[in-house]
Design an enzyme around this catalytic site. Structure first.
Site, PDB file in Angstrom:
ATOM      1  N   LYS A 237      30.943  35.234  45.872  1.00 54.40           N
ATOM      2  CA  LYS A 237      29.518  35.188  45.593  1.00 54.40           C
ATOM      3  C   LYS A 237      28.748  34.745  46.839  1.00 54.40           C
ATOM      4  CE  LYS A 237      28.034  33.365  41.706  1.00 54.40           C
ATOM      5  NZ  LYS A 237      27.720  32.342  40.691  1.00 54.40           N
TER       6      LYS A 237
ATOM      7  N   GLY B 289      37.283  29.369  33.798  1.00 57.12           N
ATOM      8  CA  GLY B 289      38.408  30.292  33.736  1.00 57.12           C
ATOM      9  C   GLY B 289      38.099  31.728  33.382  1.00 57.12           C
TER      10      GLY B 289
ATOM     11  N   TRP C   1      36.962  34.333  35.159  1.00 51.03           N
ATOM     12  CA  TRP C   1      37.515  35.314  36.095  1.00 51.03           C
ATOM     13  C   TRP C   1      39.035  35.342  36.029  1.00 51.03           C
ATOM     14  CZ3 TRP C   1      35.009  36.502  41.454  1.00 51.03           C
ATOM     15  CH2 TRP C   1      33.727  37.025  41.250  1.00 51.03           C
TER      16      TRP C   1
ATOM     17  N   ASP D 298      33.869  32.786  42.612  1.00 53.92           N
ATOM     18  CA  ASP D 298      32.559  32.846  41.965  1.00 53.92           C
ATOM     19  C   ASP D 298      31.876  31.487  42.069  1.00 53.92           C
ATOM     20  OD1 ASP D 298      30.536  34.214  40.549  1.00 53.92           O
ATOM     21  OD2 ASP D 298      31.212  33.394  38.639  1.00 53.92           O
TER      22      ASP D 298
ATOM     23  N   ASP E 103      41.439  20.399  45.808  1.00 52.24           N
ATOM     24  CA  ASP E 103      40.380  20.957  46.635  1.00 52.24           C
ATOM     25  C   ASP E 103      41.001  22.015  47.535  1.00 52.24           C
ATOM     26  OD1 ASP E 103      38.339  21.488  48.428  1.00 52.24           O
ATOM     27  OD2 ASP E 103      37.729  19.384  48.632  1.00 52.24           O
TER      28      ASP E 103
ATOM     29  N   ASP F 155      40.921  24.663  41.196  1.00 54.21           N
ATOM     30  CA  ASP F 155      39.676  23.937  40.996  1.00 54.21           C
ATOM     31  C   ASP F 155      39.940  22.447  41.188  1.00 54.21           C
ATOM     32  OD1 ASP F 155      36.867  24.993  39.508  1.00 54.21           O
ATOM     33  OD2 ASP F 155      37.143  22.822  39.570  1.00 54.21           O
TER      34      ASP F 155
END
Length: 231
Positions: free
Chosen positions: A184, A81, A83, A144, A120, A104
Site C-alpha cells: 500500500k 488476517g 489478506w 497492507d 517486528d 505482525d
C-alpha cells in the site's frame, strides 16, 4: 462490488445514520457510519473474512494472477488476517501445497494453513526467522500496512511511504528471483525515488487501485513483479 443479499436485491440500500453520543467524537461517528453502510464490510462478514481488505487482494489477484498453488507468501502487518486468509486459500496452504507466513507485532487469532510470526519485521533477525517459517525464499511479499492517520495529508503520506520503503528493504532480503512485491502507498508525489528503486530491482512496476479501495481514499497499491535482485 459484492452483490447485495436477500430479497432486497436490485433495490436501493437504505443508509444508516449514527447519532453523536456524548462519548463518541465526530470522527468516530463518521467512521462507524461509513462501516455500517459499506457493502464490502457486510460481505466480508458474510463470507467469513476478517476484514474488508480481503476484497482488495482478491481483485488485484483476479487481474494479475499473483497467487498460485504451491507459492510461499509473506504477509507483513497481517493482523487481523484478511489478506492471509485470501492468500492461504489461493496457494492451497491448508492442503500442504503452499505456505503463508503472517507477520505482525501484535498477536491475533490463528488462521487455518497460516503460520504466524509475532515480531517486528524490522528486527534484524526477522528475515532469517521468516525464511525458516516459510521453508525457503518467498515468491511474494505483500503489505497492507498503514500507520495511524494524523489527519494531516502530507504527514500521513510520508508515514505510509516510509512503511512501504521498509517493507521493500525486507522484501529484498527474502524474495526469490522472479518474485513479486505488493504494498500500500498513498498518492502524494514523493514516491519517485521508491519507484525508481523498484524499477531497478523488478522487471515490471505498476500502480493498482482496486474497486474495494474507497474512492475518496488516497490509497493505492504498488505492484512489482519479476524480482532480479536489489538494484
Amino acid at each position: 462490488m459484492p452483490k447485495s443479499q436477500g430479497g432486497a436485491r436490485g433495490q436501493r440500500q437504505l443508509s444508516v445514520r449514527v447519532k453523536t453520543a456524548k462519548k463518541r467524537s465526530v470522527s468516530s461517528k463518521l467512521w462507524l457510519e461509513r462501516q455500517l453502510n459499506d457493502p464490502y464490510v457486510a460481505e466480508a462478514k458474510r463470507q467469513g473474512y476478517r476484514s474488508r481488505a480481503a476484497f482488495k487482494l482478491i481483485e488485484i489477484d483476479d487481474k494479475y494472477w499473483l497467487l498460485k498453488p504451491g507459492m510461499r507468501v509473506v504477509d507483513l502487518g497481517a493482523a487481523p488476517g484478511g489478506w492471509s486468509q485470501v492468500a492461504a486459500n489461493k496457494v492451497e496452504a491448508a492442503e500442504g501445497s503452499g505456505r503463508v507466513v503472517a507477520v505482525d507485532i501484535n498477536a491475533f487469532e490463528p488462521l487455518p494453513g497460516v503460520a504466524s510470526v509475532i515480531m517486528d519485521f524490522l528486527d534484524r533477525n526477522a528475515p532469517a526467522a521468516i525464511i525458516d517459517a516459510l521453508g525457503g525464499e518467498a515468491d511474494l511479499v505483500m503489505s497492507d500496512m498503514a500507520a495511524p492517520a494524523t489527519g494531516h495529508a502530507k504527514t500521513d503520506h510520508l508515514k505510509i511511504m516510509a512503511l512501504c520503503e521498509a517493507a521493500l528493504d525486507f522484501a529484498f532480503e527474502v524474495l526469490k528471483p522472479g518474485g513479486a512485491f505488493l504494498a500500500k502507498v498513498f498518492q502524494g508525489g514523493t514516491e519517485h525515488e521508491l519507484l525508481a528503486q523498484m524499477k531497478r530491482s523488478f522487471k515490471a512496476v505498476r500502480h493498482v487501485k482496486p474497486k474495494a479501495s474507497r474512492p475518496e481514499s488516497a490509497e493505492l497499491y504498488v505492484l512489482a513483479t519479476g524480482f532480479r535482485g536489489r538494484g
